[in-house]
Each structure stands twice: as structure tokens, then as C-alpha cells.
Design an enzyme around this catalytic site. Structure first.
Site: not given
Length: 447
Positions: A260-261, A264, A283, A382
Site C-alpha cells: 500500500a505505501a 495514494g 506494508d 508502474c
């Protein structure tokens, strides 16, 4: 005796050196030095430009420098020369005499008279003769590598995966500074109310044409606004916001955000649940859990619970089949965010991609155990690398017979990017100016 404050160029050189030595992230170091050295006003913009520009164009700057070097200088001297050449070639508003003077002064303060004379001599030669052209590089992939400062192996890999046109566009786009974007907290306000508030504070803002709840900040850093401090917006890239759409959220669902960290996507999920249900955010690092909690508090979200946990072993603690939705935003090579973290392209290797793929498989396999029958598992990265993306998806489906590919939900503006056969979406930086991002959806079969 008080320590002498660094000049902007000294600070830039220091940050570039730290990135070289410690493999530290440029964005984190930059913020640390700005605060420590109390750099303010236009100097913040100049420092940011010098650091990111020099790192972003490192291979190009070395190509420019090569004909003028008869011996290999120390690394700090090479970085000082890169920093100076970057200004000479790419920054029109700074006169060469100022660039040369500052470089020589830094060299004098750092070392002997011989080094400052060496730096002065190299820079004056470049000033007189100009930098070499790229036309002498025959191989188009090598030329693109040098011209856009991407390692040759990466350009060759992308060319195989995406073809020449998309590879060239991506390499060129990666040199452009990203536009800051933010997500409006629709639990507490609307885009129509937020935009005038930000304009009153002096920001230049426009609505996003991609994501309904997003805005683009064309001038100013929204992190310094009252609107941000009051929890009405969160800084998040538009590509990253697509993930919450893929989760197909509705009130009262239980959602697990397995990696999760900094939080966002966790906040976006909680907002889309309209304050209902429960978002469990995991996390590995306690300090990152604090960041997630701080963000949820700022946004006034009461349906977020953050826990320190290694997602590779989450089934040892989490109840099997206890979540309607599970998100695995996996650790990845980060090749989709090279505009924000240009140092990544020089530090990552093919071996890193292979080892990351193994980590991604382990987290996916473990997190899948938490999905209810009929529930959704969303995988996102990403990066733009197909081994980490499509390769991981195919391997997961091969191993997990109780899951099937599920049609992916995205905002209407992005339906043309969906791969319908694979039920995935690959966003490239040039598609609309967001980060490179990949998302896949899986559904757990009902028995």
C-alpha cells in the site's frame, strides 16, 4: 563556527554525488537538501532543474564530454562537468561565463588549483568548439540511446517489445518534466469547488480530461496549498488513479491493499467506498505505515486500517477468502516513472527484472488466498516491461486454476487502451502524459 551555506550548484553537485554513491532516490534527496540548506523561491526551481536535468541526460552529457577528455577524471569532477555542460547546452537563460565561473569556484573549494584549471580548460574548449553531433552514430537504436540518455540494453528491449515508433516516443517523452496531478477527495468536496480555491491561492489548475475526479496543476506545487493541508486533495498520478476503477468498488466492500505505501491508492479506494466498508493496507515498513495513517487522517477517512506485514507471507495472518477485492500494486522496475525518478534507468538491470518477477509471483499467489469466491484480484505495476506485466499475468493464470482473467473496468477515456483478449491495460507515458502503468484483473471462480 557556522557552516557556510551551499550555493545552488554546490547543492546540485552534492545530490548527484549522493545518488551515484548510495543509489538514493533523487526526489527524496532533493527534498532533504532543500529543507536542510533552507533553499527557497526561484532557487528551488533551479536546483530541481539542475539535478533532474543532469541525471536525466547523463549518457548524452558523457557523449558530449568524451572528445574533450584525455584522461578519466575523478567521479565528482565528471559530475561537475556534466552539471556545467547541461547548463551550457539546455538552459538558455544562464550565460556561459556564469556557468564557467561557478564551476571553477566549486573546483577550487573542493580540490587543488590543478583540478580547477582542468575544469576551466575543458569547459572553455566546449564553449569554443561546441558539442559533437549524434549523426556520426550509425545504429539507430544506439543513436536513440545516446540522444535520449537511455541505456542501450533498455532501448533494445523496448524495441523488441513495442517496436521502433513507440520506443522512440517513450524515450523522448521520458525527458519531459511530468505535470503534477491531484485527486479531489469527493467524500468532502467537488472538482468544481476545489479549482477556484486553488486559483485563489495562485495555482494554475485545469480539470483532467482522463479521470473524472482528477485535476492537473500547471503552475505551483499543490503540496504547499491550504487545499492540500485541509485534506481536500491528494497528489496522485492519473495513471495510478485507474486502479481504483479496475477494482469495481461499491459501498460496504472489504478491500485489501497488499503493497500500500505511500497510500495514494488506499485513499482513493476508501473515498470510492464513500467511507463505508473497510480498507486494510499492508506494508513491510513501520515508517511507511505511519505515512498511510497520516494520509488517511488528513483526508478524514475512517475506513482505513494500516498494518505492518510482509505480503509474501500474509496468509499466515489474514483469514482466507475474507476480502471482496484485493489489490497487488507490486514492487517493480519502475520503468514507467522515469520522468520522476530518472536515476532508475541507470541502476536497474535485466537480472533485476527477473528477480522482481519472482517477487511479484510470490505476492500475487499469497494475496490470492485472501480473495472471496466471486471476488476480484487486481494486479498493477508502474512499469512498461512485458516480462513483469504480461509474463507475470500469464504465469499466475497458469498456476492458479481457481482464477480467470476478468474484463477490466477503466474510465471511458481509456477504453481504447484496453487489450480485450488479455483483459489488461498498458498505459505508456506518451498516451496522455501520465506515468507508464499496467493493470490486469482476475476473478476468483465460484465453486
Amino acid at each position: 563556527m557556522t557552516k557556510k551555506k551551499m550555493t545552488v550548484r554546490e547543492a546540485a553537485l552534492h545530490i548527484i554525488e549522493m545518488i551515484d554513491k548510495q543509489q538514493s532516490y533523487s526526489n527524496l534527496l532533493l527534498n532533504q537538501i532543500i529543507q536542510r540548506e533552507k533553499i527557497t523561491g526561484p532557487d528551488v526551481g533551479l536546483l530541481t532543474e539542475l539535478v533532474y536535468g543532469t541525471i536525466q541526460r547523463k549518457l548524452t552529457l558523457d557523449y558530449y564530454l568524451k572528445p574533450f577528455l584525455r584522461k578519466q577524471p575523478d567521479q565528482w569532477v565528471r559530475n561537475l562537468l556534466r552539471l556545467s555542460i547541461y547548463q551550457m547546452v539546455y538552459l538558455d537563460k544562464i550565460p556561459d561565463r556564469a556557468i564557467l565561473f561557478e564551476a571553477v569556484e566549486i573546483a577550487k573549494r573542493r580540490s587543488s588549483k590543478g583540478i580547477s584549471s582542468f575544469v576551466n580548460g575543458i569547459l572553455r574548449q566546449i564553449q569554443r568548439q561546441g558539442v559533437p553531433s549524434f549523426h556520426s552514430i550509425d545504429d539507430p537504436l544506439e543513436r536513440l540511446s545516446v540522444e535520449t540518455s537511455h541505456p542501450l540494453w533498455l532501448v533494445q528491449r523496448w524495441n523488441k517489445q513495442f517496436g521502433w515508433t513507440k520506443t522512440k516516443e517513450m524515450c523522448q517523452y521520458n525527458l519531459l518534466p511530468p505535470t503534477q496531478t491531484a485527486r479531489v477527495n469527493r467524500m468532502r468536496t467537488t472538482k468544481e469547488k476545489v479549482i477556484p480555491l486553488l486559483e485563489e491561492e495562485g495555482f494554475d489548475v485545469q480539470p483532467s480530461p482522463i479521470i473524472p475526479e482528477a485535476i492537473r496543476i500547471l503552475r505551483g506545487n499543490i503540496a504547499h496549498s491550504k487545499v492540500y493541508r485541509n485534506g481536500l486533495v491528494s497528489i496522485q498520478d492519473e495513471s495510478s488513479m485507474v486502479v481504483a476503477y479496475a477494482l469495481e468498488l461499491s459501498p460496504h466492500l472489504a478491500v485489501l491493499d497488499a503493497c500500500a505505501a505511500p497510500g495514494g491508492k488506499t485513499g482513493h479506494i476508501a473515498e470510492k467506498l464513500q467511507g463505508t466498508g473497510k480498507v486494510t493496507a499492508l506494508d513491510l515498513h513501520p515508517h511507511k505505515i505511519k505515512l498511510i495513517n497520516k494520509s488517511a487522517e488528513r483526508l478524514q477517512l475512517r475506513n482505513v486500517k494500516a498494518k505492518v506485514m510482509d505480503s509474501r507471507y500474509s496468509s499466515e495472518i489474514l483469514q482466507p477468502g475474507s476480502f471482496d477485492r484485493v489489490l497487488v500494486d507490486a514492487p517493480c522496475s519502475g520503468f514507467g516513472v522515469l520522468r520522476r525518478k530518472p536515476d532508475i534507468k541507470y541502476s536497474k538491470t535485466i537480472q533485476d527484472i527477473t528477480s522482481l518477477s519472482q517477487v511479484q509471483q510470490k505476492i500475487l499467489k499469497e494475496s490470492a488466498k485472501a480473495v472471496k469466491q466471486g471476488g476480484l484480484l487486481i494486479y498493477s505495476t508502474c512499469t512498461v516491461d512485458k516480462e513483469e506485466n504480461i509474463g507475470t499475468v500469464n504465469e499466475f493464470l497458469r498456476q492458479q486454476e481457481n482464477f480467470e482473467a476478468h474484463p477490466i473496468h477503466v474510465p471511458e477515456s481509456l477504453t481504447h487502451l484496453v487489450e480485450p483478449q488479455a483483459n489488461t491495460i498498458q498505459i505508456l507515458p506518451q498516451d496522455f502524459g501520465g506515468d507508464g502503468f499496467f493493470i490486469a484483473a482476475f476473478k476468483k471462480k465460484s465453486e
